[in-house]
Enzyme design. Structure first.
Site, PDB file in Angstrom:
ATOM      1  N   TYR A  84     179.626  41.686  36.633  1.00  0.00           N
ATOM      2  CA  TYR A  84     178.245  41.240  36.447  1.00  0.00           C
ATOM      3  C   TYR A  84     178.168  39.731  36.702  1.00  0.00           C
ATOM      4  CZ  TYR A  84     178.231  45.220  33.073  1.00  0.00           C
ATOM      5  OH  TYR A  84     178.376  46.431  32.425  1.00  0.00           O
TER       6      TYR A  84
ATOM      7  N   HIS B 129     171.419  49.694  28.578  1.00  0.00           N
ATOM      8  CA  HIS B 129     171.089  48.435  27.911  1.00  0.00           C
ATOM      9  C   HIS B 129     170.248  47.576  28.851  1.00  0.00           C
ATOM     10  CE1 HIS B 129     175.232  48.828  25.680  1.00  0.00           C
ATOM     11  NE2 HIS B 129     174.396  49.795  25.376  1.00  0.00           N
TER      12      HIS B 129
END
Length: 474
Positions: free
Chosen positions: A134, A71
């Protein structure tokens, strides 16, 4: 899992531009371990972009073999492993020559990786109970998913060698259905917005960037910098840079009550809106200033000379400079005696020469012409090279001249006589007229812009080319 303790903080560039692997110091003892997962000051010193993370996400994966799809999101990511171990695969899905480039690596908690916007991120867990973290510089939203770019994990051209074959791994149905590289629409680069795009400089920028689809042009009808609603109506996440080519430049009219309001509205209030937007959305702001921020008492003006404007126009330009200087990523370009497409001094003198008129022209104001083509080229140079942010003087080069000297050059190049031009002082020329005060010395020091690698052409060369172009279009 074995973690290497006490490594030095270090950066390792990869084959994908902007993707960098970091070694993180991990300190352990009989109780476990501790690491600085993100330390802005140290990371910036290693060259990591100051990407401004705003959200922290964690992906927990219970079993080894869990595989997350490729992604590419419309934001930057700083990724590390909190616990466990992964095989990571990253594919460049941005427009450009590196599209399709692949990088793979195994990461444990002693490593991290920076992934720029548009680079596809995927991983496969190599241990049970792996947590993948993240830091991202935009807030996730359902709307943002429409801007993602995806690649199939099994794409043959990427040829990723997954440690656990995909047919044995845990995948989502969505990831299985993503397109092959040949069918991927690359993520476009963030755009540059030019406001004031119908003025003299705006037209030069249009010509310079005519073939660049990532540069968007907006005249007053498309983006009125004096209207606050124009700023809220645009999705700034799609932009990286704003070039402000809009300004109020009627020097004498600025001294009138109506002109004073207009000058402050365009040159200060509107610039404040631009600066606020640039800060909030981490944009680079390019702003064009003027020699009128100085009183002309020095023979040559450097970038760090204290501001000392004489009239309203100069005061508004100086105030605009002060506002823009607060933007972390800014370029202020100080110019003088601008000549471009439209009404200007050179065209007026050429017209007078063609009609045989013998004008009186000021001979005690000294400076250099600045052609808009050269301002546009200087702007592109600073942006393309990533030059240090700050203020740069940018005029054409060569021996400084008076307006009368330039008028004589125009007459000679137009086939007339230099003697047709009579020099007069500023005081004589404006005697009995309502006029703004003007700096007598407008020569700007070009050392800094030259040190950045940009060499402005000589004003004489620019004048000859400009007049030749005007003749060809008549």
């Amino acid at each position: 899992m074995t973690i290497e303790f006490s490594k030095k903080l270090a950066a390792h560039p990869t084959a994908i531009p902007g993707v960098v692997v970091y070694d993180l110091p991990v300190h352990g003892d009989n109780r476990g371990w501790f690491k600085e997962n993100w330390q802005r000051e140290k990371m910036l010193a290693l060259g990591l972009p100051d990407f401004g993370p705003v959200q922290n996400n964690i992906s927990f994966n219970e079993k080894a073999g869990t595989t997350r799809g490729i992604h590419a999101e419309p934001w930057d990511k700083f990724i590390s492993v909190a616990t466990g171990r992964i095989f990571g695969a990253w594919v460049d899905l941005r427009e450009g020559p590196s599209f399709g480039s692949v990088f793979t690596a195994e990461l444990d908690p002693s490593q991290a990786i920076f992934i720029p916007r548009g680079v596809g991120n995927a991983f496969q867990t190599l241990e049970d109970n792996t947590a993948y973290t993240y830091l991202v510089n935009d807030h996730w939203s359902a709307d943002a998913q429409g801007q993602y770019t995806f690649l199939n994990l099994a794409d043959e051209s990427a040829a990723i060698q997954w440690p656990i074959p995909l047919e044995q791994a845990e995948l989502s149905d969505k990831d299985k259905a993503h397109p092959r590289l040949a069918d991927v629409v690359p993520m476009p680069a963030k755009k540059t917005l030019v406001v004031g795009a119908n003025g003299q400089l705006g037209k030069a920028l249009r010509a310079l960037y005519a073939e660049n689809a990532s540069v968007e042009f907006a005249g007053r009808a498309e983006f009125d910098v004096t209207n606050p609603e124009a700023f809220t109506a645009r999705n700034w996440k799609n932009y990286s840079t704003v070039i402000n080519a809009a300004a109020y430049t009627a020097v004498d009219a600025a001294e009138t009550p109506e002109g004073r309001i207009a000058a402050w509205s365009n040159n200060v209030t509107a610039v404040a809106h631009l600066a606020k937007t640039a800060v909030e959305h981490d944009l680079t702001l390019v702003h064009v200033s003027s020699d009128y921020v100085f009183d002309g008492s020095l023979a040559i003006h450097s970038e760090d000379e204290p501001l000392s404007p004489l009239g309203v126009y100069g005061q508004t330009k100086a105030a605009g400079d002060a506002v823009v200087s607060t933007v972390p990523r800014h370029y202020i370009l100080r110019t003088s005696w601008v000549i471009g497409e439209g009404n200007n001094f050179v065209r007026t003198m050429a017209s007078l020469a063609a009609r045989g008129i013998e004008p009186s022209v000021v001979n005690d104001q000294i400076g250099r012409l600045t052609f808009t083509d050269d301002i546009a080229a200087g702007i592109r140079h600073l942006l393309d090279t990533g030059a240090d942010y700050g203020t740069y003087n940018l005029t054409n080069d060569g021996e400084p001249q008076s307006w009368a000297d330039i008028a004589k050059d125009v007459y000679a190049l137009a086939g007339g006589s230099r003697d047709a031009v009579t020099g007069v002082s500023t005081a004589e020329y404006f005697k009995g007229k309502e006029a703004a005060p003007r700096p007598l010395n407008s020569v700007l020091d070009l050392s800094k812009i030259k040190a950045s690698g940009f060499a402005p052409r000589a004003a004489r060369d620019g004048l000859e080319a400009y007049l030749a172009q005007q003749s060809a279009t008549v």
